[in-house]
Write a protein that holds these residues in place. Structure first.
Motif, PDB file in Angstrom:
ATOM      1  N   ASN A 220      -2.288   7.518   4.376  1.00  0.00           N
ATOM      2  CA  ASN A 220      -2.823   8.094   3.141  1.00  0.00           C
ATOM      3  C   ASN A 220      -2.346   7.346   1.911  1.00  0.00           C
ATOM      4  OD1 ASN A 220      -4.303  10.004   4.434  1.00  0.00           O
ATOM      5  ND2 ASN A 220      -2.923  11.717   4.037  1.00  0.00           N
ATOM      6  N   ALA A 221      -1.062   6.947   1.934  1.00  0.00           N
ATOM      7  CA  ALA A 221      -0.541   6.193   0.797  1.00  0.00           C
ATOM      8  C   ALA A 221      -1.313   4.883   0.619  1.00  0.00           C
ATOM      9  CB  ALA A 221       0.946   5.909   0.996  1.00  0.00           C
ATOM     10  N   ARG A 222      -1.608   4.235   1.753  1.00  0.00           N
ATOM     11  CA  ARG A 222      -2.379   2.991   1.663  1.00  0.00           C
ATOM     12  C   ARG A 222      -3.795   3.266   1.176  1.00  0.00           C
ATOM     13  NH1 ARG A 222      -6.126   0.862   4.756  1.00  0.00           N
ATOM     14  NH2 ARG A 222      -5.836   2.460   6.360  1.00  0.00           N
ATOM     15  N   LEU A 223      -4.447   4.290   1.742  1.00  0.00           N
ATOM     16  CA  LEU A 223      -5.815   4.612   1.346  1.00  0.00           C
ATOM     17  C   LEU A 223      -5.891   5.065  -0.109  1.00  0.00           C
ATOM     18  CD1 LEU A 223      -7.039   6.536   4.522  1.00  0.00           C
ATOM     19  CD2 LEU A 223      -7.656   4.212   3.816  1.00  0.00           C
ATOM     20  N   LEU A 224      -4.854   5.823  -0.543  1.00  0.00           N
ATOM     21  CA  LEU A 224      -4.850   6.284  -1.928  1.00  0.00           C
ATOM     22  C   LEU A 224      -4.798   5.112  -2.884  1.00  0.00           C
ATOM     23  CD1 LEU A 224      -4.734   8.663  -3.883  1.00  0.00           C
ATOM     24  CD2 LEU A 224      -2.242   8.657  -3.631  1.00  0.00           C
ATOM     25  N   GLU A 226      -5.750   2.007  -2.238  1.00  0.00           N
ATOM     26  CA  GLU A 226      -7.020   1.290  -2.148  1.00  0.00           C
ATOM     27  C   GLU A 226      -8.133   2.021  -2.902  1.00  0.00           C
ATOM     28  OE1 GLU A 226      -6.239  -0.643   2.312  1.00  0.00           O
ATOM     29  OE2 GLU A 226      -7.826   0.828   1.970  1.00  0.00           O
ATOM     30  N   THR A 227      -8.125   3.380  -2.815  1.00  0.00           N
ATOM     31  CA  THR A 227      -9.139   4.151  -3.531  1.00  0.00           C
ATOM     32  C   THR A 227      -8.998   3.995  -5.041  1.00  0.00           C
ATOM     33  OG1 THR A 227      -9.183   5.763  -1.740  1.00  0.00           O
ATOM     34  CG2 THR A 227     -10.084   6.472  -3.857  1.00  0.00           C
ATOM     35  N   ARG A 228      -7.750   4.045  -5.501  1.00  0.00           N
ATOM     36  CA  ARG A 228      -7.530   3.864  -6.934  1.00  0.00           C
ATOM     37  C   ARG A 228      -7.993   2.487  -7.396  1.00  0.00           C
ATOM     38  NH1 ARG A 228      -1.414   6.429  -7.035  1.00  0.00           N
ATOM     39  NH2 ARG A 228      -2.029   8.628  -7.177  1.00  0.00           N
ATOM     40  N   ALA A 230     -10.293   0.649  -6.012  1.00  0.00           N
ATOM     41  CA  ALA A 230     -11.752   0.584  -5.964  1.00  0.00           C
ATOM     42  C   ALA A 230     -12.384   1.317  -7.146  1.00  0.00           C
ATOM     43  CB  ALA A 230     -12.252   1.187  -4.651  1.00  0.00           C
ATOM     44  N   LEU A 231     -11.802   2.498  -7.522  1.00  0.00           N
ATOM     45  CA  LEU A 231     -12.329   3.245  -8.660  1.00  0.00           C
ATOM     46  C   LEU A 231     -12.173   2.457  -9.961  1.00  0.00           C
ATOM     47  CD1 LEU A 231     -11.120   6.882  -7.857  1.00  0.00           C
ATOM     48  CD2 LEU A 231     -13.457   6.024  -7.798  1.00  0.00           C
ATOM     49  N   ASP A 232     -11.038   1.789 -10.116  1.00  0.00           N
ATOM     50  CA  ASP A 232     -10.826   0.980 -11.317  1.00  0.00           C
ATOM     51  C   ASP A 232     -11.861  -0.140 -11.404  1.00  0.00           C
ATOM     52  OD1 ASP A 232      -8.725   2.544 -12.048  1.00  0.00           O
ATOM     53  OD2 ASP A 232      -7.187   1.219 -11.204  1.00  0.00           O
ATOM     54  N   GLU A 233     -12.105  -0.800 -10.275  1.00  0.00           N
ATOM     55  CA  GLU A 233     -13.075  -1.898 -10.278  1.00  0.00           C
ATOM     56  C   GLU A 233     -14.483  -1.397 -10.575  1.00  0.00           C
ATOM     57  OE1 GLU A 233     -10.643  -4.481  -6.895  1.00  0.00           O
ATOM     58  OE2 GLU A 233     -12.671  -3.717  -6.505  1.00  0.00           O
TER      59      GLU A 233
END
Length: 626
Positions: A220-224, A226-228, A230-233
């Motif tokens: 989850n820490a890794r996915l979180l 990566e999600t952040r 991706a959202l920034d991009e």
């Protein structure tokens, strides 16, 4: 004797104590059949005891897994979550130490990530190659392994570095389970003991469950992250200068209109009207408990997930979308203040900023209201402090009248004791005083209220129940009626009532002196002796008055004779059967339990006070009817 086994089960006695009833029965000369029956009862009781202990342990395990899942849901720090999992593994399995290793893809081995109970620096810095030691074998095969005596176990590939670190740590028994993500092993979770011991299958299953949680936390820490990223991009890719300028201008205009409304003395309803006019749709403004403050309450429901979305908005510090809903929530000091819920079929990104600003303006208005309420609460609190600490000071009645309080009418003074959350308790008491046209003050670990009314017991119970519900922990309330305007004396009596409730094991309850029996008689300033005697002895003395009987005298003689009917008969010069009949009548009048120690003490005290306050007729009661 069988009841004894139930009592032993109820107080969680040790297994050896279950032999007590059998030993006592043998000592009393019980027959073999009775002894056999007790033996069977003992065996069944021990089975129940074992089942209860097993279920208690299972409950603790499930609670730990639930807590771990909660940590994952509120993930803030991966290290803290992993440390909690390792610590729980050590506690639940009752081992000397527990630790967790993670794989290093670059070096092709595993390294020590978290330890609990370890004392060796070399062990804490240990790295295990794939296939080396018990941990290396678990990481390589993705299967759990355990050993009751690791140094002597030849199933594992021993290396000098690993064996030296294990010896320095003093470990003997080790259990390791893999941390798996799909088919991939990312690490190993261990529980180890410094003495030989086998590991049960359920212990292996519990450790595997904790390992699954640890693997989820890492992923989850890794996915979180990566999600952040991706959202920034995505946010940067879809933002254009023209849209940004238009959004800023629209938001600034809306903010200016809301500010203008506030400056003209408008309230939350007016701000909600501006937001609805600018954004369209329907808007609801909710307070900290989800109750509507302004707008259309239907905008917030019955759509599911509004409460969770409000929590997410406060945590993220921005507006959250849920389908057709746009939700902005503001908190102060970690406590929710207000939530805006906008329902619209067409929501632009710029609308989020406008709704956020609207939520902030509404929050400022609510804070202003709270400040005014707190100022009024301070005035009310200062007046109550002066009534308690400076009775008779000039101007107190005038100050009370200016607050809408008539001190000449009946009032009840309540002292509520609690622990922690002083600000919340003080705010709650101030709100109660304002709503009920009374006074409130915070004094140390208690709040004091002066409220209209003449029922100290009922008001104290209500205050205790409502404050307990507000704080989420027990609040104990004592109450008294100021006599002749003596607030100070009533305050002290209410304090004593609250202290007596705590001493009697009734924390979280409320009462006045009248509800505390003889304890209330001792601590109350009024010392209502006739009222106490009447409440305790009334059914018996009333029966005597109506029937011309001598039940009160019989009851006094019975207690004086140590509870012996025969000695009572001798003292009263009547037949023992007459005493028995009178005692039966007394039991019916007083109800069950009148001979219990606490009730008997109240009765004897009431009898003595009755004797001091009433002249007993000298005529003989020898032939008195029952």
């Amino acid at each position: 004797m069988v009841r004894r086994f139930l009592e032993l089960l109820a107080r969680e006695a040790s297994a050896v104590e279950f032999e007590g009833p059998i030993i006592e029965a043998r000592a009393a000369g019980a027959d073999p059949a009775e002894i056999e029956r007790l033996e069977l009862a003992k065996v069944e009781a021990l089975r129940v005891r074992q089942l209860l202990r097993r279920r208690a342990r299972r409950e603790a395990e499930l609670s730990a897994l639930f807590d771990t899942a909660g940590d994952l849901a509120a993930l803030r720090d991966l290290d803290a979550v992993l440390e909690a999992i390792v610590h729980r593994a050590r506690q639940l399995l009752g081992t000397d130490t527990a630790y967790l290793t993670l794989g290093d893809p670059e070096r092709g081995d595993t390294y020590m990530r978290v330890t609990d109970g370890s004392v060796s620096a070399a062990f804490q810095a240990l790295r295990l190659g794939m296939g080396d030691g018990l941990g290396g074998l678990v990481a390589q095969t993705a299967r759990p392994y355990s050993t009751a005596d690791y140094p002597a176990d030849s199933r594992f590939h021993h290396t000098g570095t690993i064996d030296s670190a294990v010896k320095e740590e003093g470990l003997v028994a080790i259990l390791g389970v893999p941390l798996r993500l799909g088919r991939r092993v990312i690490g190993v979770l261990f529980a180890a003991n410094r003495s030989a011991r086998p590991f049960l299958q359920e212990e292996e299953a519990l450790l595997a469950s904790l390992a699954a949680h640890a693997a989820v936390a890492i992923d989850n820490a890794r996915l979180l992250q990566e999600t952040r990223n991706a959202l920034d991009e995505l946010s940067q890719a879809h933002r254009t200068a023209r849209e940004h300028a238009a959004a800023v201008e629209r938001a600034a205009l809306a903010h200016d209109r809301m500010t203008s409304v506030v400056l003209r003395g408008g309230g939350i309803e007016n701000v909600a009207a501006v937001i609805t006019e600018v954004l369209g749709g329907t808007l609801a403004v909710l307070d900290d408990l989800g109750r509507p403050l302004a707008g259309d309450a239907g905008a917030a429901g019955p759509e599911p997930g509004v409460f969770e979305a409000a929590q997410a908005s406060r945590a993220l510090g921005r507006t959250v979308r849920r389908g057709e809903l746009l939700i902005a929530s503001v908190d102060v000091g970690g406590e929710p203040l207000c939530t805006l819920v906008l329902r619209s079929g067409h929501i632009l990104d710029a609308d989020e900023r406008i709704l956020e600003r609207g939520a902030q303006v509404c929050a400022l208005l609510l804070l202003f209201r709270r400040s005014v309420a707190e100022a009024e609460g301070r005035v009310r609190g200062e007046l109550l402090d002066d009534l308690i600490s400076r009775p008779g000071s000039p101007g107190l009645a005038d100050r009370a009248r200016r607050l809408g309080l008539d001190l000449d009418t009946p009032h009840v003074l309540v002292v509520a004791r609690y622990e922690g959350q002083r600000e919340r308790a003080a705010f709650w008491a101030s709100s109660q005083a304002a709503v009920r046209h009374g006074l409130a003050a915070a004094r140390g670990e208690e709040v004091v209220l002066l409220l209209p009314g003449d029922d100290p017991g009922g008001i104290a119970r209500r205050i205790a129940a409502e404050l307990t519900a507000s704080l989420g922990r027990p609040a104990t309330a004592g109450a008294a009626v100021p006599r002749n305007g003596e607030v100070t004396a009533a305050y002290r009596e209410a304090q004593r009532c609250a202290q007596a409730l705590v001493a009697l094991g009734r924390a979280g309850d409320g009462a006045g002196a009248a509800e505390l029996g003889f304890v209330g008689l001792l601590i109350g300033d009024g010392q209502d002796v006739p009222g106490f005697v009447g409440s305790v002895l009334g059914p018996v003395s009333g029966y005597d008055a109506r029937r011309g009987t001598a039940l009160v005298d019989t009851l006094a003689a019975y207690f004086a004779a140590g509870g012996s009917p025969s000695r009572t008969a001798e003292a009263m010069h009547i037949h023992v059967n007459t005493v028995t009949q009178r005692l039966d009548r007394i039991a019916k009048l007083l109800g069950d339990g009148w001979q219990e120690p606490e009730r008997a003490l109240e009765l004897q005290l009431a009898l003595r006070l009755h004797r001091l306050g009433h002249t007993t007729s000298p005529q003989s009661v020898e032939n008195s009817p029952i």
